[in-house]
Design an enzyme around this catalytic site. Structure first.
Site, PDB file in Angstrom:
ATOM      1  N   VAL A  90       0.832  -1.210   0.000  1.00 39.60           N
ATOM      2  CA  VAL A  90       0.000   0.000   0.000  1.00 39.60           C
ATOM      3  C   VAL A  90       0.867   1.261   0.000  1.00 39.60           C
ATOM      4  CG1 VAL A  90      -1.878   1.219   1.164  1.00 39.60           C
ATOM      5  CG2 VAL A  90      -1.802  -1.267   1.188  1.00 39.60           C
ATOM      6  N   CYS A  91       1.973   1.211   0.784  1.00 47.13           N
ATOM      7  CA  CYS A  91       2.873   2.365   0.857  1.00 47.13           C
ATOM      8  C   CYS A  91       3.420   2.711  -0.516  1.00 47.13           C
ATOM      9  CB  CYS A  91       4.045   2.065   1.780  1.00 47.13           C
ATOM     10  SG  CYS A  91       3.551   1.568   3.420  1.00 47.13           S
ATOM     11  N   SER A  92       3.743   1.689  -1.301  1.00 42.65           N
ATOM     12  CA  SER A  92       4.344   1.925  -2.616  1.00 42.65           C
ATOM     13  C   SER A  92       3.348   2.558  -3.567  1.00 42.65           C
ATOM     14  CB  SER A  92       4.859   0.592  -3.186  1.00 42.65           C
ATOM     15  OG  SER A  92       5.822   0.047  -2.316  1.00 42.65           O
TER      16      SER A  92
END
Lengths: 200, 190
Positions: A90-92
């Site tokens: 999700v961070c990416s």
């Protein structure tokens, strides 16, 4: 024993159904992303609240300079985007979205500071795959997670929550959103809060 | 068979069932039918006209008035999709400026995990002229095997309304002329 087996079966089935939850990962990262599966949505207790002065900090950034929160006082509204860890699903996805949202930040006289607990070399490699980012990316690696801990968003496993803080030009926290770590926060919520802060 | 063995067997079959169910959604395969994807008719009249849709509130891809529908699964948050956006605008222009393709080829995008606001921001950022649709709860994305973005598939629609998938591939489109020619051939239009 019977209860143990029933719970065990339910948990196994639950994990198998939900561990593959969609996150819309970009082809840009190909096989470089480590998927930790579904994590406990939140695992920390906030130490600040809306209306509090934002704890100041100085952190190294991937551009080589040190960035402090205080340097924006009186000049810019500040959005802090804590994301849990580099090279995770999700961070990416989150910051590349902010990378095409600069217009909103400019419109509402705000800067964006992206913070993770990763070290600078890791953040350098990871953000290179996102393309050129217009905002500062800061490392809260050492003392490990110190800034995240002071805001109350450091999880028990040493990564931060997926959290957004909007701080006005007077250094006061105007908005806090700690998102489920497995979910990307919606862009419109942040834009709406920026608009509110700008209007004040 | 004692109780523990029975419970272990139940667990085994539950796991097998769940794995089978989980792997049932795979990316669209060429030659196959498309899973049912229900989209909301765009509120913009030009886009309704472009897709040849009436005033219904929802539609499925084979209802689009075209012989080939190219679908991009994208995300506002995906760097490759951002990089691909100007190229796709050129593909759209190439189709629209060719009288033999204009009425037969249509292009749409579906934003995996993107809200309406995010899809509109993507459209405004890259001035995208073709219809984009949000899939904010990933429900469409799940139906097509949770593909990475961008992902392209093309649906051939026959005159009798039946359809089949002509193309299905992850990653950016390399050569638009070759791509169009390949779709023309696979759709039996060449």
């Amino acid at each position: 024993m019977k209860r143990f087996f029933n719970i065990h079966i339910l948990l196994t089935v639950f994990l198998l159904i939900f561990c593959g939850a969609a996150f819309g990962l970009s082809e840009a990262y190909k096989g470089n992303i480590y998927n930790p599966g579904i994590l406990k949505p939140m695992d920390s207790i906030l130490k600040v609240k809306v209306g509090d002065p934002a704890p100041d900090f100085i952190l190294p950034s991937i551009s080589g300079e040190k960035i402090s929160l205080g340097q924006f006082a009186g000049e810019k509204n500040v959005v802090i985007s804590f994301v849990p860890a580099a090279w995770t699903p999700v961070c990416s996805d989150q910051w590349p979205g902010y990378n095409i949202a600069k217009g909103f930040f400019d419109k509402y006289d705000a800067v964006l500071l992206g913070i993770t607990v990763d070290n600078i070399p890791t953040l350098h490699a990871w953000t290179q795959q996102m393309g050129k980012l217009w905002f500062s990316v800061l490392s809260d690696f050492w003392p490990h997670g110190d800034v995240a801990a002071r805001y109350g968003v450091l999880r028990s496993d040493g990564v931060s929550e997926r959290a957004l803080f909007v701080i006005d030009k007077a250094g006061i926290i105007q908005f806090i959103h700690v998102e489920d770590i497995n979910v990307r926060p919606k862009l419109e919520e942040l834009v709406m809060e920026l608009e509110k802060v700008h209007k004040k | 068979m004692n109780k523990i063995t029975r419970r272990l067997l139940v667990l085994f079959f539950l796991v097998m069932f769940t794995c089978t169910a989980a792997s049932a959604t795979k990316p669209p395969s060429e030659g196959d039918l498309l899973p049912e994807i229900v989209l909301t008719v765009p509120p913009i009249l030009d886009q309704q006209k472009y897709l040849g849709l009436s005033s219904e509130t929802t539609f499925t891809i084979p209802q689009i008035k075209a012989r080939v529908v190219i679908v991009e699964i994208f995300s506002m948050y995906c760097p490759y999709c951002q990089a691909e956006a100007p190229a796709l605008n050129k593909l759209y222009d190439k189709i629209q400026n060719n009288s033999k393709l204009k009425d037969r080829f249509k292009l749409i995008g579906i934003g995996a995990g993107n809200t309406t606001f995010e899809v509109e921001h993507f459209r405004n950022t890259y001035k995208i002229p073709f219809p984009l649709f949000p899939d904010d709860d990933f429900s469409i994305h799940k139906k097509i095997g949770e593909v990475r973005t961008p992902y392209f598939f093309a649906v051939g629609i026959n005159k009798d309304g039946t359809h089949r998938i002509l193309y299905s591939h992850p990653g950016r489109l390399e050569n638009h002329d070759q791509f169009i020619n390949m779709l023309l051939q696979r759709a039996g239009l060449k």
